[in-house]
Scaffold this motif. Structure first.
Motif, short mmCIF file in Angstrom:
data_model
loop_
_atom_site.label_atom_id
_atom_site.label_comp_id
_atom_site.label_asym_id
_atom_site.label_seq_id
_atom_site.Cartn_x
_atom_site.Cartn_y
_atom_site.Cartn_z
N ALA A 5 8.22 65.44 31.20
CA ALA A 5 7.00 65.11 30.46
C ALA A 5 6.00 64.42 31.38
N LEU A 6 6.47 63.52 32.20
CA LEU A 6 5.59 62.83 33.14
C LEU A 6 4.98 63.82 34.13
N SER A 7 5.77 64.76 34.59
CA SER A 7 5.27 65.78 35.52
C SER A 7 4.19 66.64 34.86
N LEU A 8 4.41 67.05 33.62
CA LEU A 8 3.43 67.86 32.91
C LEU A 8 2.14 67.08 32.67
N LEU A 9 2.27 65.83 32.28
CA LEU A 9 1.10 64.98 32.07
C LEU A 9 0.36 64.75 33.39
N SER A 10 1.11 64.58 34.47
CA SER A 10 0.50 64.38 35.80
C SER A 10 -0.31 65.59 36.22
N HIS A 15 -5.62 67.97 37.02
CA HIS A 15 -6.61 68.98 36.65
C HIS A 15 -7.87 68.29 36.12
N TYR A 16 -7.69 67.29 35.28
CA TYR A 16 -8.82 66.54 34.72
C TYR A 16 -9.62 65.85 35.84
N GLU A 17 -8.92 65.22 36.77
CA GLU A 17 -9.61 64.54 37.88
C GLU A 17 -10.45 65.51 38.71
N GLN A 18 -9.93 66.70 38.92
CA GLN A 18 -10.61 67.68 39.78
C GLN A 18 -11.75 68.40 39.07
N THR A 19 -11.64 68.58 37.74
CA THR A 19 -12.59 69.41 37.03
C THR A 19 -13.36 68.70 35.90
N LEU A 44 5.10 64.54 24.60
CA LEU A 44 3.75 64.04 24.90
C LEU A 44 2.87 64.06 23.66
N TYR A 45 3.00 65.10 22.85
CA TYR A 45 2.24 65.18 21.60
C TYR A 45 2.64 64.06 20.64
N ASP A 46 3.94 63.87 20.48
CA ASP A 46 4.43 62.81 19.59
C ASP A 46 3.97 61.43 20.02
N ASN A 47 3.81 61.24 21.33
CA ASN A 47 3.37 59.94 21.85
C ASN A 47 1.85 59.81 21.90
N GLY A 48 1.13 60.87 21.54
CA GLY A 48 -0.33 60.81 21.49
C GLY A 48 -1.02 61.02 22.82
N TYR A 49 -0.29 61.50 23.82
CA TYR A 49 -0.88 61.72 25.14
C TYR A 49 -1.59 63.07 25.26
N ILE A 69 1.46 77.31 28.15
CA ILE A 69 1.35 76.16 27.25
C ILE A 69 -0.03 75.57 27.47
N VAL A 70 -0.82 75.55 26.42
CA VAL A 70 -2.20 75.05 26.51
C VAL A 70 -2.30 73.81 25.64
N PHE A 71 -2.96 72.78 26.17
CA PHE A 71 -3.18 71.56 25.39
C PHE A 71 -4.36 70.79 25.95
N THR A 72 -4.75 69.75 25.23
CA THR A 72 -5.82 68.86 25.65
C THR A 72 -5.22 67.50 25.93
N ILE A 73 -5.51 66.96 27.11
CA ILE A 73 -5.07 65.60 27.42
C ILE A 73 -5.99 64.63 26.67
N THR A 74 -5.42 63.65 26.02
CA THR A 74 -6.20 62.70 25.22
C THR A 74 -6.65 61.52 26.09
#
Length: 87
Positions: A5-10, A15-19, A44-49, A69-74
């Motif tokens: 989960a940490l790797s996926l969030l990282s 991606h967010y930092e670069q774009t 990550l979804y359950d934790n609100g990330y 797997i597509v999602f939005t980082i909060t």
């Protein structure tokens, strides 16, 4: 948080930092990666990330290995990574 989960969030945060795009897409490499990545996305979804997660992530059986797997980082996920990433 699990290491996967940490790797996926990282990856989403990098991606967010670069774009500056909060939407992230992850293509699993094989069936095992798909299994562990969907479990990580659920955590990550359950934790609100993350939010707006691909619907198939929450299904009992996954039939398509080729769908990313597509999602939005909060904001919470971004703040977590800013506070907890290793320098």
């Amino acid at each position: 948080m699990s290491p996967i989960a940490l790797s996926l969030l990282s990856k989403a945060y990098k991606h967010y930092e670069q774009t500056l795009d909060v939407e992230f897409s992850y293509q699993p490499k094989n069936a095992d990666d798909l299994f562990y990545s969907t479990e990580a996305a659920c955590q990550l979804y359950d934790n609100g990330y993350i939010k707006d997660v691909s619907e198939f992530v929450f299904s009992d059986s996954i039939s398509n290995l080729f769908e990313p797997i597509v999602f939005t980082i909060t904001f919470k996920g971004i703040n977590y990574m800013r506070s907890n990433r290793k320098l």
